[in-house]
Design a protein around this motif. Sequence first.
Motif, mmCIF file in Angstrom:
data_model
loop_
_atom_site.group_PDB
_atom_site.id
_atom_site.type_symbol
_atom_site.label_atom_id
_atom_site.label_comp_id
_atom_site.label_asym_id
_atom_site.label_seq_id
_atom_site.Cartn_x
_atom_site.Cartn_y
_atom_site.Cartn_z
ATOM 1 N N ASP A 110 67.463 29.817 -55.743
ATOM 2 C CA ASP A 110 66.165 30.012 -55.090
ATOM 3 C C ASP A 110 65.029 29.468 -55.954
ATOM 4 O OD1 ASP A 110 67.494 31.212 -53.014
ATOM 5 O OD2 ASP A 110 66.902 33.262 -53.523
ATOM 6 N N HIS A 111 65.089 29.758 -57.252
ATOM 7 C CA HIS A 111 64.027 29.320 -58.155
ATOM 8 C C HIS A 111 63.974 27.797 -58.259
ATOM 9 C CE1 HIS A 111 61.383 29.370 -61.696
ATOM 10 N NE2 HIS A 111 62.159 28.404 -62.155
ATOM 11 N N PHE A 112 65.102 27.182 -58.580
ATOM 12 C CA PHE A 112 65.114 25.734 -58.790
ATOM 13 C C PHE A 112 64.820 24.980 -57.496
ATOM 14 C CE2 PHE A 112 67.970 26.828 -62.500
ATOM 15 C CZ PHE A 112 67.020 26.522 -63.460
ATOM 16 N N TYR A 113 65.338 25.486 -56.375
ATOM 17 C CA TYR A 113 65.092 24.813 -55.102
ATOM 18 C C TYR A 113 63.602 24.807 -54.768
ATOM 19 C CZ TYR A 113 65.028 23.802 -50.122
ATOM 20 O OH TYR A 113 64.748 23.255 -48.900
ATOM 21 N N GLU A 114 62.969 25.950 -54.942
ATOM 22 C CA GLU A 114 61.533 26.034 -54.632
ATOM 23 C C GLU A 114 60.727 25.087 -55.519
ATOM 24 O OE1 GLU A 114 57.873 29.280 -54.440
ATOM 25 O OE2 GLU A 114 59.811 29.873 -55.273
ATOM 26 N N LYS A 115 61.035 25.082 -56.813
ATOM 27 C CA LYS A 115 60.279 24.246 -57.746
ATOM 28 C C LYS A 115 60.513 22.755 -57.480
ATOM 29 C CE LYS A 115 58.477 27.617 -60.191
ATOM 30 N NZ LYS A 115 57.022 27.870 -60.247
#
Length: 406
Positions: free
Chosen positions: A262-267
């Motif tokens: 979730d974190h890497f995808y959003e960034k």
Amino acid sequence: MLKPEILAPAGNLEKLKVAFAYGADAVYVGGTEFGLRAGAGNFNLYQLQEAVDYTNKLNKKIYLVLNVMAHNEDIDRLVPYLEKLNEIQPHAFIVADAGVLELARKHTKIELHLSTQASSTNAFAMEFWKKQGVTRIVVAREVTLEEAKEIRKNVDAELEMFIHGSMCTSYSGKCTISNYTAERDANRGGCVQSCRFEYDLIDAETNEPEDNANLMNSKDLMALSVIPDFIRCEIDSLKIEGRMKSNLYVANTVAIYRKAVDHFYEKISKNEPYDDFDLVFWQNQLSEVSNRTFETGSLLKTAHGNTIRYETASYNSEVDFIGTVKDVVVGKFLVVEVKSPFSPFENLQIQLCTGEKIKLQPQNVFSISGEKLGKAKPNSLVLLDWVEGVNKFCVLSKLKVAALKG
């Protein structure tokens, strides 16, 4: 940009529910036949129907492994089994054997995923399998991320890759060592993990022992640091190994990879820096739960000697799995199914479905009938005081004595 699916192992119905509670998008399960984990809990047809119904209610997916390398004698049992599975309708079969694939295509209307045991290492092989009706390829374990990037450009099918769990020294899981050491066919569900044994090294000329070592004992895979590469490569599904592992393992790995994806995808989708993700913290969280130390396998470069743990086949573990929350009565108590004993006032921890852990020192432990207990015993249901934020299927653990001393 494609957000990859997190695919979790589910050795039984409870592990399936734990995996979904902690954020898995899909699970893979085994039936009582034709899978490669005969020692897992596995699902009979009734349990599989219950699992499919539960999964559908959550709008998630369940895949059934049929990845044995079938012999002629297996086929008479396989066809009626496929026909029954077609009525249950899991979302896909994971197959390795071309004959099993052909029969599944003939006798069912269920999507077909190609197992890593089929050892697909190049785009031409993958295009071949797509023409046979396969919609997803579980890429061979030997393929690097750089190779996967090129494959993605040339293959119009879903791609799935492993991100965490046990590895083995055989070619994409194809192994016959157990056949010779234990008369158990590893490719038909009988693997006894002979690669984990310690072997003696004998001088061929003198017949004298020279040394002993765990010559084929692979370390475990951890790909947390390269999740951004999977996202950029547009890999459709990220797979966690471990159908025979505990609820704690499932909860811990799914929660952490959920947070990471979730974190890497959003960034990445916003073209923002992502170095605010505390990679070391979450790697340490993964390392707390049973493992053989970690490597990145063949993801960054083809696996070689540093992926073998020569000194021992034993597991590292800083925590003991204590139990699973079976029900929550808000403001009153938690119902916990106990797997390891504990006493009041011991230092426990509960892993929330977000991945964070909260400390718990239960002052009261009651039996299900309300009797105050001096110790919670394995395979029992107990009541603990309610803790805010704890949901059904959360898992409890405690630090081992050695970890506390360390």
